[in-house]
Design a protein around this motif. Sequence first.
Motif, PDB file in Angstrom:
ATOM      1  N   MET B 171      69.699  28.483  89.690  1.00 33.33           N
ATOM      2  CA  MET B 171      70.705  27.256  89.113  1.00 33.33           C
ATOM      3  C   MET B 171      71.928  27.512  88.843  1.00 33.33           C
ATOM      4  SD  MET B 171      69.060  24.414  89.247  1.00 33.33           S
ATOM      5  CE  MET B 171      70.326  23.503  88.392  1.00 33.33           C
ATOM      6  N   ILE B 172      72.141  28.916  88.436  1.00 36.12           N
ATOM      7  CA  ILE B 172      73.615  29.311  88.106  1.00 36.12           C
ATOM      8  C   ILE B 172      74.314  29.414  89.348  1.00 36.12           C
ATOM      9  CG2 ILE B 172      75.048  31.393  87.555  1.00 36.12           C
ATOM     10  CD1 ILE B 172      73.154  31.945  85.436  1.00 36.12           C
ATOM     11  N   ARG B 173      73.556  29.855  90.153  1.00 35.78           N
ATOM     12  CA  ARG B 173      74.242  29.962  91.851  1.00 35.78           C
ATOM     13  C   ARG B 173      74.462  28.561  92.486  1.00 35.78           C
ATOM     14  NH1 ARG B 173      70.243  32.576  96.256  1.00 35.78           N
ATOM     15  NH2 ARG B 173      71.487  33.460  97.431  1.00 35.78           N
ATOM     16  N   TRP B 174      73.620  27.837  92.327  1.00 33.46           N
ATOM     17  CA  TRP B 174      73.695  26.435  92.617  1.00 33.46           C
ATOM     18  C   TRP B 174      74.967  25.646  92.139  1.00 33.46           C
ATOM     19  CZ3 TRP B 174      73.307  21.358  90.843  1.00 33.46           C
ATOM     20  CH2 TRP B 174      72.922  20.202  91.866  1.00 33.46           C
ATOM     21  N   ILE B 175      75.161  25.759  90.759  1.00 32.06           N
ATOM     22  CA  ILE B 175      76.152  25.046  89.796  1.00 32.06           C
ATOM     23  C   ILE B 175      77.502  25.540  90.543  1.00 32.06           C
ATOM     24  CG2 ILE B 175      77.066  24.687  87.653  1.00 32.06           C
ATOM     25  CD1 ILE B 175      74.364  24.819  86.348  1.00 32.06           C
TER      26      ILE B 175
END
Lengths: 375, 226
Positions: B171-175
């Motif tokens: 999710m960190i990567r996606w954001i």
Amino acid sequence: MLSRRDFLKLVVKGAVLGNFSQLITPPLAKAVAAGEVHKLPVVMIETGTCTGDSISLDNIWTPTFSDILTNILDWRYDWIMNQVQGQEAYGILQETYEKMPHEYILIVQGSMIQRDNGHYNHVGYENGKLITGIELVRRIGLKAKYVVAIGSCATYGGPVSGYPNPTQSTGVQNILPERRVINVSGCPAHPDWIVGTLLHLALYGEPELEKFGRPKLFYGETVHNRCPRRRFYDQGIFATAIGQKECLFRIGCKGPVTYSDCPIRRWNDRYNWPIGCNTPCIGCTEPGYPDLMSPFTSHFPDIPFPGGTKVNTDSFGLGVLGLTSVAITGHVVTSLYKGRIQKNLLKTSAKTNHRPALKKAQAFHKYWLKKTNKI
Amino acid sequence: MKHSVKLRKPLLKQLKADNLKGRIIQSQPIWVRIFHWGFAISLVVIISTGLQLHKPAHFLALNFSKVLVAHIVFSWFALGFLVLRFTDALIRKDDSLIPKIRDLKHFPKLMAYYFFLRSSPPPARKYNSGQLLIYFSWFLVFLLASFLGLASYWQGEHLIWVWHLVGGFQMIRWIKFIISIYFLATIPVHIYLSLTEDISRLQAMVTGYERKPPMKNESKNFPRIK
């Protein structure tokens, strides 16, 4: 008895040599025989699961699972392993709950199905009443010494809680907020991770846990950091299709975001592991699996839109950039047509009030003879 | 025939000043300009290396450790430039980049101007409402991306609450990817409008000085260079 330091060394050594259980069992069996360690009473409740973690646990090669049951653990209740059935089997669970409070370990396999108060998942029959998974796990879990969730479903919801999650499934920690749940994630969890965690609980108590409640000794490092193909990544050499021998990052490997020791422990008695057979890691030990990890050949999850349509994140990004380009091009064309750009440039770039007018000054004339047809 | 007349420099300056269109005022102090160009260069490196790390290009066989190092180093540079700008704003008590309600009230009119429904933009402070919204959002999302970058750099050793809040590494990567798309979508708009709306403002970002329309009741003989 083994010291904790020696135990941790065996965890790593066992991962490298592929015989963790073989290394750990003799000293442990000696300690049990000498009465230094009591055999751990264990009960396992299966909720919304495919029973994959039980099958994975059976894959301990040496010693066999029966050795573990006989010498090390007091495996009291488990649907797969029970020798009895019906009320007789359920009676063992009740007896453990009533006579051994705060002594037994509760292992939960499968996700917690919450829809309609959990009535899509019945796991027991008591006094003419069907018992739901969440009810039984809460009841047994509150009196357990340790609660261990094994597999992706029990830890974070797993495939059962995948989009659109019609059963409103979740992990054990969410329905047992009063207790610290030890998460042994994976789809399925590696047998060494399960047995190693149980042994640590038996010998030294709760292991050190990482950010998502998993034992650090198995989930302390990303797959990417220990991957044997890391050198390809560092040099920028990537596979372009599944089956190739280079780094699988470009075709969606989730190794950089997945915490587990698969690269050194490997699977099926250390025979192989996903990247070893040239397929990308699918990130099965991470929270949000499989929604956040699928499609497995793409880095980012698809973005769900109302109506059930899903759009790939990369395509979404390209779409936004395309839209911006179209908008700017359209604005340029309209501005040129309306004269706005010309007006703005003149208004803001003209340096002086009176622009010097240029007058063509012709200093001399050149005359050329006309070509005429000679008669 | 070319005739050249040599005039004394002060006289030449005075003649030029008399003929200048509007007033020339200092618009962008040196620290703002240093921040702007430093941040712009850093952001270009951060976004390009980030995209390369996300999806390695076919035609580039780059050393990925070096790409990652460049990504992290320029992120620190960008944060440094941001701190510089923030300190400068505090010292000068400059609130020109903070959107206020009265600025946002002009936003519909500004949009009407951009959609050719009005002939001129509405009155604004130093920056118009659209600029304020975009610049301010850039600061916010850049700080968010840096914070998430720090969380992923520490790999869950520190800032564990961020991991819990967000839901994991993926999710960190996606954001961060979505934030980079936001930058990539808004930066071209910024460049396009700065080139076509008021080119003297772009000049101000290099020289520091900007040409403004003459003030009302301004005398002809009033010195115009400030």
